[in-house]
Scaffold this motif. Sequence first.
Motif, PDB file in Angstrom:
ATOM      1  N   ARG A  55      54.293  21.771  23.178  1.00 12.69           N
ATOM      2  CA  ARG A  55      54.594  20.358  22.947  1.00 12.69           C
ATOM      3  C   ARG A  55      53.618  19.437  23.670  1.00 12.69           C
ATOM      4  NH1 ARG A  55      60.521  20.988  25.171  1.00 12.69           N
ATOM      5  NH2 ARG A  55      59.219  22.264  26.553  1.00 12.69           N
ATOM      6  N   ASN A  56      53.078  19.891  24.794  1.00 12.60           N
ATOM      7  CA  ASN A  56      52.102  19.098  25.534  1.00 12.60           C
ATOM      8  C   ASN A  56      51.223  20.022  26.362  1.00 12.60           C
ATOM      9  OD1 ASN A  56      53.806  19.904  27.574  1.00 12.60           O
ATOM     10  ND2 ASN A  56      54.560  17.865  28.077  1.00 12.60           N
ATOM     11  N   ALA A  57      50.131  19.477  26.906  1.00  8.23           N
ATOM     12  CA  ALA A  57      49.194  20.296  27.667  1.00  8.23           C
ATOM     13  C   ALA A  57      48.533  19.450  28.751  1.00  8.23           C
ATOM     14  CB  ALA A  57      48.131  20.902  26.756  1.00  8.23           C
ATOM     15  N   LEU A  58      48.248  20.095  29.872  1.00  9.57           N
ATOM     16  CA  LEU A  58      47.570  19.457  30.998  1.00  9.57           C
ATOM     17  C   LEU A  58      46.251  20.169  31.243  1.00  9.57           C
ATOM     18  CD1 LEU A  58      47.444  17.618  33.570  1.00  9.57           C
ATOM     19  CD2 LEU A  58      48.656  19.462  34.773  1.00  9.57           C
ATOM     20  N   PHE A  59      45.196  19.371  31.469  1.00  4.87           N
ATOM     21  CA  PHE A  59      43.880  19.907  31.789  1.00  4.87           C
ATOM     22  C   PHE A  59      43.467  19.358  33.151  1.00  4.87           C
ATOM     23  CE2 PHE A  59      44.417  19.912  27.286  1.00  4.87           C
ATOM     24  CZ  PHE A  59      43.867  21.101  26.861  1.00  4.87           C
ATOM     25  N   VAL A  60      43.194  20.249  34.088  1.00  4.47           N
ATOM     26  CA  VAL A  60      42.772  19.846  35.424  1.00  4.47           C
ATOM     27  C   VAL A  60      41.255  19.861  35.444  1.00  4.47           C
ATOM     28  CG1 VAL A  60      43.010  20.276  37.892  1.00  4.47           C
ATOM     29  CG2 VAL A  60      44.849  20.954  36.325  1.00  4.47           C
ATOM     30  N   GLY A  61      40.654  18.673  35.503  1.00  5.29           N
ATOM     31  CA  GLY A  61      39.202  18.543  35.383  1.00  5.29           C
ATOM     32  C   GLY A  61      38.840  17.912  34.056  1.00  5.29           C
ATOM     33  N   ARG A  74      43.187  22.356  19.927  1.00  5.65           N
ATOM     34  CA  ARG A  74      43.557  21.585  18.742  1.00  5.65           C
ATOM     35  C   ARG A  74      43.201  22.343  17.463  1.00  5.65           C
ATOM     36  NH1 ARG A  74      46.208  17.474  20.211  1.00  5.65           N
ATOM     37  NH2 ARG A  74      45.568  15.977  21.808  1.00  5.65           N
ATOM     38  N   ARG A  75      42.068  23.006  17.453  1.00  2.00           N
ATOM     39  CA  ARG A  75      41.682  23.787  16.277  1.00  2.00           C
ATOM     40  C   ARG A  75      42.643  24.948  16.042  1.00  2.00           C
ATOM     41  NH1 ARG A  75      35.097  24.174  17.243  1.00  2.00           N
ATOM     42  NH2 ARG A  75      34.620  21.974  16.834  1.00  2.00           N
ATOM     43  N   ALA A  76      43.298  25.417  17.124  1.00  2.00           N
ATOM     44  CA  ALA A  76      44.242  26.526  17.000  1.00  2.00           C
ATOM     45  C   ALA A  76      45.628  26.064  16.560  1.00  2.00           C
ATOM     46  CB  ALA A  76      44.344  27.279  18.323  1.00  2.00           C
ATOM     47  N   GLY A  77      45.805  24.732  16.397  1.00  2.00           N
ATOM     48  CA  GLY A  77      47.071  24.237  15.882  1.00  2.00           C
ATOM     49  C   GLY A  77      47.856  23.346  16.815  1.00  2.00           C
ATOM     50  N   PHE A  78      47.371  23.117  18.029  1.00  3.81           N
ATOM     51  CA  PHE A  78      48.080  22.228  18.958  1.00  3.81           C
ATOM     52  C   PHE A  78      47.929  20.778  18.497  1.00  3.81           C
ATOM     53  CE2 PHE A  78      47.688  19.470  22.775  1.00  3.81           C
ATOM     54  CZ  PHE A  78      48.986  19.576  23.232  1.00  3.81           C
ATOM     55  N   ASP A  79      49.062  20.078  18.347  1.00  2.67           N
ATOM     56  CA  ASP A  79      48.998  18.679  17.905  1.00  2.67           C
ATOM     57  C   ASP A  79      49.789  17.751  18.824  1.00  2.67           C
ATOM     58  OD1 ASP A  79      51.566  19.406  17.300  1.00  2.67           O
ATOM     59  OD2 ASP A  79      51.450  18.953  15.167  1.00  2.67           O
ATOM     60  N   GLY A  80      50.099  18.208  20.032  1.00  2.00           N
ATOM     61  CA  GLY A  80      50.854  17.386  20.974  1.00  2.00           C
ATOM     62  C   GLY A  80      49.957  16.548  21.861  1.00  2.00           C
ATOM     63  N   PRO A  81      50.549  15.748  22.760  1.00  2.41           N
ATOM     64  CA  PRO A  81      49.759  14.932  23.682  1.00  2.41           C
ATOM     65  C   PRO A  81      49.093  15.792  24.755  1.00  2.41           C
ATOM     66  CG  PRO A  81      52.096  14.717  24.162  1.00  2.41           C
ATOM     67  CD  PRO A  81      52.000  15.512  22.901  1.00  2.41           C
ATOM     68  N   ALA A  82      47.875  15.411  25.116  1.00  3.58           N
ATOM     69  CA  ALA A  82      47.134  16.110  26.162  1.00  3.58           C
ATOM     70  C   ALA A  82      46.886  15.145  27.317  1.00  3.58           C
ATOM     71  CB  ALA A  82      45.807  16.637  25.625  1.00  3.58           C
ATOM     72  N   THR A  83      47.016  15.633  28.536  1.00  3.18           N
ATOM     73  CA  THR A  83      46.764  14.845  29.744  1.00  3.18           C
ATOM     74  C   THR A  83      45.620  15.485  30.517  1.00  3.18           C
ATOM     75  OG1 THR A  83      49.087  14.181  29.897  1.00  3.18           O
ATOM     76  CG2 THR A  83      47.756  13.986  31.901  1.00  3.18           C
ATOM     77  N   VAL A  84      44.680  14.665  30.951  1.00  2.00           N
ATOM     78  CA  VAL A  84      43.545  15.132  31.748  1.00  2.00           C
ATOM     79  C   VAL A  84      43.613  14.457  33.118  1.00  2.00           C
ATOM     80  CG1 VAL A  84      41.032  15.122  31.996  1.00  2.00           C
ATOM     81  CG2 VAL A  84      42.071  15.521  29.749  1.00  2.00           C
ATOM     82  N   VAL A  85      43.559  15.251  34.175  1.00  2.00           N
ATOM     83  CA  VAL A  85      43.556  14.720  35.540  1.00  2.00           C
ATOM     84  C   VAL A  85      42.222  15.061  36.189  1.00  2.00           C
ATOM     85  CG1 VAL A  85      44.645  14.766  37.814  1.00  2.00           C
ATOM     86  CG2 VAL A  85      46.058  14.968  35.756  1.00  2.00           C
ATOM     87  N   SER A  86      41.525  14.040  36.685  1.00  2.00           N
ATOM     88  CA  SER A  86      40.279  14.292  37.406  1.00  2.00           C
ATOM     89  C   SER A  86      40.117  13.239  38.484  1.00  2.00           C
ATOM     90  CB  SER A  86      39.070  14.265  36.459  1.00  2.00           C
ATOM     91  OG  SER A  86      38.695  12.950  36.142  1.00  2.00           O
ATOM     92  N   ARG A  87      39.314  13.561  39.469  1.00  2.00           N
ATOM     93  CA  ARG A  87      39.171  12.665  40.624  1.00  2.00           C
ATOM     94  C   ARG A  87      38.631  11.298  40.247  1.00  2.00           C
ATOM     95  NH1 ARG A  87      35.312  15.126  44.574  1.00  2.00           N
ATOM     96  NH2 ARG A  87      34.355  15.857  42.638  1.00  2.00           N
ATOM     97  N   HIS A  88      37.716  11.246  39.283  1.00  5.64           N
ATOM     98  CA  HIS A  88      37.088   9.974  38.945  1.00  5.64           C
ATOM     99  C   HIS A  88      37.490   9.450  37.573  1.00  5.64           C
ATOM    100  CE1 HIS A  88      34.501  11.795  42.057  1.00  5.64           C
ATOM    101  NE2 HIS A  88      34.356  10.561  42.470  1.00  5.64           N
ATOM    102  N   GLY A  89      38.262  10.219  36.827  1.00  4.17           N
ATOM    103  CA  GLY A  89      38.752   9.758  35.531  1.00  4.17           C
ATOM    104  C   GLY A  89      37.657   9.493  34.515  1.00  4.17           C
TER     105      GLY A  89
END
Length: 254
Positions: A55-61, A74-89
């Motif tokens: 349903r959702n995914a988090l990416f660190v970096g 996304r190409r594999a079929g994921f269509d939920g919201p993705a969140t990316v966390v990084s020090r400088h955004g």
Amino acid sequence: ERVGDRVALRFRRKASEDVDALFVATGYGTREPVRRRLGEDPYAPLEPHIARRARNALFVGAGLTMVDSLVCLRRAGFDGPATVVSRHGLLPRSHTRVHAEVPMVDLRELKSLSAILRHVRRTERDIATAGGDWQGVANAVRCQVQDVWASFSLADRQRFLDHLAPYWENIRHRLPPELHTELDAVPPEVVEGRVLEVRPRGRCQEAVIEDARGNLATRRFDLVFDCTGYRPSVETPLLSSLVAQGLVLLDPLR
């Protein structure tokens, strides 16, 4: 090791080999994977049914590893919201579709990191005012990087690594326009901050996130990927052997 005027290479799983010339093109050291503690390895295969169910995914970096991982998800079929966390955004930028080059003075003549930064910013403003593209400035600087780095004092090298390196990497490592378009079609939420901990909670993962203001939040994700990359290591056998023979030297910043 040197054998007369040739070079002998010793391998872990094959016979030794002598060559006339050796080019060490590993950057510096060899990139050794760190123990991943903030999620799954983004390079590991992912079953399509897992991607579709998430349903959702988090990416660190937020670097190129994140882009590869998110696009593949996304190409594999994921269509939920993705969140990316990084020090400088900072998300990777796109390469321009047009030729972008500008003339640049010999930056070594400017003597210091501060003077170079002022000159580059002023040049970028002038180019933008004339209708040009900032990427031409970045390309011109990139052509001089090795010489400029060698001319820096130790203090300026440390200042660059502490304060400017993430911003330089962001404009230096750009995406092909097609890939950037694919990333931008469903852009991720970007959080400037850091992930302090990821722990399992039932079928999902619970992430403790500290934003740039120091605020803490606990959020749950079906998928978490550690895209913080690899740390260069100068303790690998290849580099250690070159150091031991005096063929290379480590500077104070290693």
